[in-house]
Design an enzyme around this catalytic site. Sequence first.
Site, PDB file in Angstrom:
ATOM      1  CB  SER A   1     -53.642 -55.651 -10.109  1.00  0.00           C
ATOM      2  OG  SER A   1     -52.840 -54.918 -11.034  1.00  0.00           O
ATOM      3  CG  ASP A   2     -54.446 -60.175 -15.036  1.00  0.00           C
ATOM      4  OD1 ASP A   2     -53.495 -59.808 -15.752  1.00  0.00           O
ATOM      5  OD2 ASP A   2     -55.117 -61.187 -15.264  1.00  0.00           O
ATOM      6  CB  CYS A   3     -51.674 -55.963 -16.896  1.00  0.00           C
ATOM      7  SG  CYS A   3     -50.187 -56.961 -16.622  1.00  0.00           S
TER       8      CYS A   3
END
Length: 380
Positions: free
Chosen positions: A35-37
């Site tokens: 995932s993006d953060c």
Amino acid sequence: MCSYNAVNGVPSCANNVIQNQIVRNEWDFSGFIVSDCGAINTIMADHHYTNTTEETVQVALRAGTNLNCGGFYQKYAMEAYNKSYITEADLANAVGPLFGQRMALGMFDPTHLQPYLNISTDQINSPAHQALALDAARESIVLLQNDGSLPLSAESSLKVAVIGPNSNATETMQGNYHGVAPYLISPLMGIQDAGVTSSWAFGCDVACSDSGGFAEAVTIAKGADVVIVVMGLDHGQEREGHDRNVITLPGMQLDLMQEVREAIGGRPLVLVLMSGGPVDISWAKSNANAILWTGYPGQSGGKAIADVIFGKFNPSGRLPVTYYPGDYVNQISFFNMSMRDPPGRTYKFYTGTPVFEFGHGLSYISFSRVCLGVSFGRLY
């Protein structure tokens, strides 16, 4: 990496259709998806697609998000498991590709067989890597326009005025995400090292809300054979989490260029544009003799720019985005993600006339097409 946005109402990191059905099943992707953060947290907190942390872990994990850049899985996955929202099979499906990639890298092989353990610190900032950084900067520069004024001759008798908010930029050249550069060669430094007689004036900063430096810029421009204006954007204008409201040059940058153009008459004006996103440079297209787009060219950016300007390197880059007219932002909502709604987005669907089109780029070399065919055994 799955992102923050939703597609057809489904957050990217919870999108089973995209990540499992398309990416894994149709495209045979065998790696892992991270995932993006903050993207898993936004499934619940911003998209309101789920109501609880346990449900959020469940939909993300089962949608194929193997790894969370951030702390959501670390904080809530055990609780989701204990409450039977996820199973051991879910965890095994997620972990399998992660360890598969580690095995592919040889991380479980005997130490002496692991090539990545044998990379020493003398390979950091090595001459080869410095040369690579310079080559990357040179090859990414795009010559958008040239009436024959470029390349310049690097002679000491040539008087070059270097003007503009990015003319002595250093940190700006590194872009949004970057490490610690061993050195930073600004455009001014690169031009000074070329062997010409140079003068410099800042003019204004990138925001360019104050014209107090314009007079000095105009003065040095009047005494030059060629003027190079280095304009564009910086991290204050564009970065992750910060979008522009306009796609024109910031503040009074255009006014600075116009005053310089008026001061020098017909002498060559070269625009060097430093930016990530597109900028409406319609005026420069009609009034500058040559235009270079450099992106954010990194530690050796200034030398790369000078090498192109003075003909040590033949530009071959191509524009990676479409440059729209400034009024484009008023023609379609920023929040309208449709590609086809008028006037359309990107080179595939934009129906207007771009300032510069995607893929545009010139060279110092003239090309011609030669067609060869065979007739009765002869080449013609």
